[in-house]
Design an enzyme around this catalytic site. Sequence first.
Site, PDB file in Angstrom:
ATOM      1  CD  GLU A  52       2.046   8.249   5.214  1.00  0.00           C
ATOM      2  OE1 GLU A  52       2.298   9.458   5.000  1.00  0.00           O
ATOM      3  OE2 GLU A  52       1.086   7.654   4.693  1.00  0.00           O
TER       4      GLU A  52
ATOM      5  CD  GLU B 194     -13.475   2.382   2.242  1.00  0.00           C
ATOM      6  OE1 GLU B 194     -14.312   1.640   1.717  1.00  0.00           O
ATOM      7  OE2 GLU B 194     -12.253   2.099   2.332  1.00  0.00           O
TER       8      GLU B 194
ATOM      9  CD  GLU C  71      -2.748   1.410   2.406  1.00  0.00           C
ATOM     10  OE1 GLU C  71      -3.692   2.216   2.345  1.00  0.00           O
ATOM     11  OE2 GLU C  71      -2.487   0.734   3.429  1.00  0.00           O
TER      12      GLU C  71
ATOM     13  CG  ASP D  45      -2.690  15.689  -1.629  1.00  0.00           C
ATOM     14  OD1 ASP D  45      -3.539  16.295  -2.320  1.00  0.00           O
ATOM     15  OD2 ASP D  45      -1.947  16.255  -0.807  1.00  0.00           O
TER      16      ASP D  45
ATOM     17  CG  ASP E  62     -12.993  11.577  -0.501  1.00  0.00           C
ATOM     18  OD1 ASP E  62     -11.786  11.248  -0.546  1.00  0.00           O
ATOM     19  OD2 ASP E  62     -13.375  12.727  -0.247  1.00  0.00           O
TER      20      ASP E  62
ATOM     21  CB  THR F  34      -8.720   3.864   4.450  1.00  0.00           C
ATOM     22  OG1 THR F  34      -9.597   4.922   4.051  1.00  0.00           O
ATOM     23  CG2 THR F  34      -8.391   3.000   3.243  1.00  0.00           C
ATOM     24  CD  GLU F  35      -6.609   5.010   9.225  1.00  0.00           C
ATOM     25  OE1 GLU F  35      -5.777   4.440   9.940  1.00  0.00           O
ATOM     26  OE2 GLU F  35      -6.477   5.063   7.980  1.00  0.00           O
TER      27      GLU F  35
ATOM     28  CE  LYS G 278      -4.162  25.845  -5.846  1.00  0.00           C
ATOM     29  NZ  LYS G 278      -3.307  26.823  -5.145  1.00  0.00           N
TER      30      LYS G 278
END
Length: 214
Positions: A69, A195, A44, A118, A154, A192-193, A122
């Site tokens: 991460e 989600e 992931e 993210d 989302d 996920t958190e 732009k």
Amino acid sequence: MRVKHKKWAEPYLESHPELISLNPAEFKGNWQSRFEKAQPLHLEVGMGKGQFIIGMAKKYPQYNFIGLEIESTVAAIAAKKAEPEHLPNLTFVRADGAGLDTYFADGEIDQLYLNFSDPWPKTRHEKRRLTYKSFLANYQQVLVPKGSIEFKTDNMGLFQYSLTSLNNYGMIFDGVWLDLHHSDENEGNVETEYEQKFAAKGQPIYKLRAHFAK
């Protein structure tokens, strides 16, 4: 995921090399040594606080999982959450997702997950989106031939962009869901958190699964 810096995070990461690698290049081509036994390797990119990757490791003991991460504090929160679980098929990496070929050998990864990345809305930031063509090329290099990507978000704009980007790259879609939580695909879905948060507000979750043509 941007969170307030925690002073304990860096010392925690440095004192738990068995949980998280701060120099992942040293394991390039040898990631199976981080696990109890050799199994298909799932990665992931951008794991956030780790809810998804920990949930997947618990649900699918027949696979090995890596959560990557870039943010030290977030990575530390994920590792600390996983520590008491003692999962032999899970390890973490604190690194930048833009350099996967630096950390993984060609064809070393079997499956890749991108969750709630993210959106970089732009236009001038397009190259930072994790579904931009340069990232796709990097994923293709470290994935097995015809390796697949699962992507959840989302953000409708990012989802539409990703559909176009993957299609233009020549990837083959195995599934597209415009409202994941009200579809058959939601059965067995590991959240996920983000989600969990957005779904609770009634916001649709978008998902796609696609694989490289070669």
